[in-house]
Design a protein around this motif. Sequence first.
Motif, PDB file in Angstrom:
ATOM      1  N   TRP A  51     -31.476  55.447   5.212  1.00 31.77           N
ATOM      2  CA  TRP A  51     -32.842  55.295   5.087  1.00 31.77           C
ATOM      3  C   TRP A  51     -33.048  54.708   4.072  1.00 31.77           C
ATOM      4  O   TRP A  51     -32.858  55.909   3.015  1.00 31.77           O
ATOM      5  CB  TRP A  51     -33.632  56.233   6.248  1.00 31.77           C
ATOM      6  N   LYS A  52     -34.395  54.543   4.179  1.00 37.89           N
ATOM      7  CA  LYS A  52     -35.731  54.439   2.749  1.00 37.89           C
ATOM      8  C   LYS A  52     -35.704  54.900   2.602  1.00 37.89           C
ATOM      9  O   LYS A  52     -36.417  56.056   3.561  1.00 37.89           O
ATOM     10  CB  LYS A  52     -36.715  53.252   2.946  1.00 37.89           C
ATOM     11  N   GLU A  53     -36.562  55.702   1.372  1.00 38.27           N
ATOM     12  CA  GLU A  53     -36.867  56.715   1.420  1.00 38.27           C
ATOM     13  C   GLU A  53     -38.371  57.121   1.902  1.00 38.27           C
ATOM     14  O   GLU A  53     -38.349  58.516   2.574  1.00 38.27           O
ATOM     15  CB  GLU A  53     -37.255  57.475  -0.456  1.00 38.27           C
ATOM     16  N   GLU A  54     -39.447  56.965   2.034  1.00 39.96           N
ATOM     17  CA  GLU A  54     -40.200  56.018   2.414  1.00 39.96           C
ATOM     18  C   GLU A  54     -40.201  56.669   3.970  1.00 39.96           C
ATOM     19  O   GLU A  54     -40.845  57.100   4.818  1.00 39.96           O
ATOM     20  CB  GLU A  54     -41.354  55.468   2.046  1.00 39.96           C
ATOM     21  N   HIS A  55     -39.392  55.607   4.903  1.00 38.19           N
ATOM     22  CA  HIS A  55     -39.340  55.988   6.193  1.00 38.19           C
ATOM     23  C   HIS A  55     -38.962  57.113   6.943  1.00 38.19           C
ATOM     24  O   HIS A  55     -38.989  57.709   7.500  1.00 38.19           O
ATOM     25  CB  HIS A  55     -37.457  54.638   6.036  1.00 38.19           C
ATOM     26  N   PHE A  56     -38.028  57.970   5.425  1.00 38.38           N
ATOM     27  CA  PHE A  56     -37.640  59.550   5.983  1.00 38.38           C
ATOM     28  C   PHE A  56     -38.385  60.000   6.158  1.00 38.38           C
ATOM     29  O   PHE A  56     -38.427  61.000   6.588  1.00 38.38           O
ATOM     30  CB  PHE A  56     -36.215  59.449   4.525  1.00 38.38           C
ATOM     31  N   VAL A  57     -39.514  59.965   4.874  1.00 37.66           N
ATOM     32  CA  VAL A  57     -40.390  60.734   4.660  1.00 37.66           C
ATOM     33  C   VAL A  57     -41.783  60.854   5.441  1.00 37.66           C
ATOM     34  O   VAL A  57     -41.823  62.069   6.439  1.00 37.66           O
ATOM     35  CB  VAL A  57     -41.397  60.525   3.794  1.00 37.66           C
ATOM     36  N   LEU A  58     -41.452  59.896   6.141  1.00 35.51           N
ATOM     37  CA  LEU A  58     -42.754  59.123   7.378  1.00 35.51           C
ATOM     38  C   LEU A  58     -41.950  60.038   8.922  1.00 35.51           C
ATOM     39  O   LEU A  58     -42.554  60.236   9.962  1.00 35.51           O
ATOM     40  CB  LEU A  58     -43.218  57.593   8.061  1.00 35.51           C
ATOM     41  N   ALA A  59     -40.813  60.128   9.170  1.00 34.40           N
ATOM     42  CA  ALA A  59     -40.279  60.702  10.601  1.00 34.40           C
ATOM     43  C   ALA A  59     -39.933  61.694  10.110  1.00 34.40           C
ATOM     44  O   ALA A  59     -40.384  62.495  11.638  1.00 34.40           O
ATOM     45  CB  ALA A  59     -38.182  59.981  10.086  1.00 34.40           C
ATOM     46  N   SER A  60     -40.009  62.573   9.198  1.00 33.27           N
ATOM     47  CA  SER A  60     -39.281  63.835   8.744  1.00 33.27           C
ATOM     48  C   SER A  60     -41.309  64.403   9.203  1.00 33.27           C
ATOM     49  O   SER A  60     -41.148  65.431   9.832  1.00 33.27           O
ATOM     50  CB  SER A  60     -39.370  64.351   7.674  1.00 33.27           C
ATOM     51  N   LEU A  61     -42.500  63.987   8.240  1.00 36.57           N
ATOM     52  CA  LEU A  61     -43.723  64.410   8.685  1.00 36.57           C
ATOM     53  C   LEU A  61     -43.923  64.280  10.405  1.00 36.57           C
ATOM     54  O   LEU A  61     -45.134  65.363  10.863  1.00 36.57           O
ATOM     55  CB  LEU A  61     -44.373  63.446   7.424  1.00 36.57           C
ATOM     56  N   ALA A  62     -43.260  63.010  10.157  1.00 38.54           N
ATOM     57  CA  ALA A  62     -43.376  62.902  12.155  1.00 38.54           C
ATOM     58  C   ALA A  62     -42.904  64.116  13.121  1.00 38.54           C
ATOM     59  O   ALA A  62     -43.925  64.703  14.957  1.00 38.54           O
ATOM     60  CB  ALA A  62     -43.396  61.845  13.087  1.00 38.54           C
ATOM     61  N   MET A  63     -41.580  64.463  12.807  1.00 33.07           N
ATOM     62  CA  MET A  63     -40.702  65.234  13.700  1.00 33.07           C
ATOM     63  C   MET A  63     -41.151  66.719  13.334  1.00 33.07           C
ATOM     64  O   MET A  63     -41.912  67.457  14.428  1.00 33.07           O
ATOM     65  CB  MET A  63     -39.919  65.780  12.955  1.00 33.07           C
ATOM     66  N   TRP A  64     -41.745  67.441  11.981  1.00 31.15           N
ATOM     67  CA  TRP A  64     -42.986  68.417  11.641  1.00 31.15           C
ATOM     68  C   TRP A  64     -44.137  68.694  12.536  1.00 31.15           C
ATOM     69  O   TRP A  64     -44.855  69.653  12.630  1.00 31.15           O
ATOM     70  CB  TRP A  64     -42.381  69.166  10.497  1.00 31.15           C
ATOM     71  N   GLY A  65     -45.092  67.149  12.623  1.00 32.31           N
ATOM     72  CA  GLY A  65     -46.140  67.253  13.021  1.00 32.31           C
ATOM     73  C   GLY A  65     -45.413  67.449  14.932  1.00 32.31           C
ATOM     74  O   GLY A  65     -46.760  68.443  15.479  1.00 32.31           O
ATOM     75  N   GLY A  66     -45.183  66.768  15.550  1.00 33.15           N
ATOM     76  CA  GLY A  66     -44.685  67.213  17.001  1.00 33.15           C
ATOM     77  C   GLY A  66     -43.991  68.796  16.872  1.00 33.15           C
ATOM     78  O   GLY A  66     -44.469  69.034  18.255  1.00 33.15           O
ATOM     79  N   VAL A  67     -43.508  69.088  15.700  1.00 34.34           N
ATOM     80  CA  VAL A  67     -42.924  70.548  16.284  1.00 34.34           C
ATOM     81  C   VAL A  67     -44.094  71.769  15.904  1.00 34.34           C
ATOM     82  O   VAL A  67     -44.369  73.090  17.007  1.00 34.34           O
ATOM     83  CB  VAL A  67     -42.209  71.051  15.732  1.00 34.34           C
ATOM     84  N   ILE A  68     -44.972  71.250  15.063  1.00 41.10           N
ATOM     85  CA  ILE A  68     -46.274  72.489  14.997  1.00 41.10           C
ATOM     86  C   ILE A  68     -47.380  72.272  16.512  1.00 41.10           C
ATOM     87  O   ILE A  68     -47.699  73.228  16.639  1.00 41.10           O
ATOM     88  CB  ILE A  68     -46.768  72.090  13.640  1.00 41.10           C
TER      89      ILE A  68
END
Length: 92
Positions: A51-68
């Motif tokens: 993945w492109k770096e910015e897409h990886f960052v967005l997916a990671s932030l969305a995942m952590w937001g959902g977990v929190i």
Amino acid sequence: MASRLVAAAAASSSSSPLARLISRRGLAGAADHHGPAKVNLWQDPLNPGNWKEEHFVLASLAMWGGVIYGVSRLFSGKKKDTTTEAVPSPAQ
């Protein structure tokens, strides 16, 4: 004749101001790729390494937001109201 010699000497010396103004890119071309090409998130969703770096960052932030959010809802201590009142049926 003397001006040609001075110009040739100035061009050949590395300390001349004109020689410092000439930009030399060398191997800094944009066509040289190092490693596999990066793709969009939706083009290869099961391989985060491509993945492109910015897409990886967005997916990671969305995942952590959902977990929190899920953990905060789980441990918030709010009790659901489970009492149900019997509603009398209308008489016919």
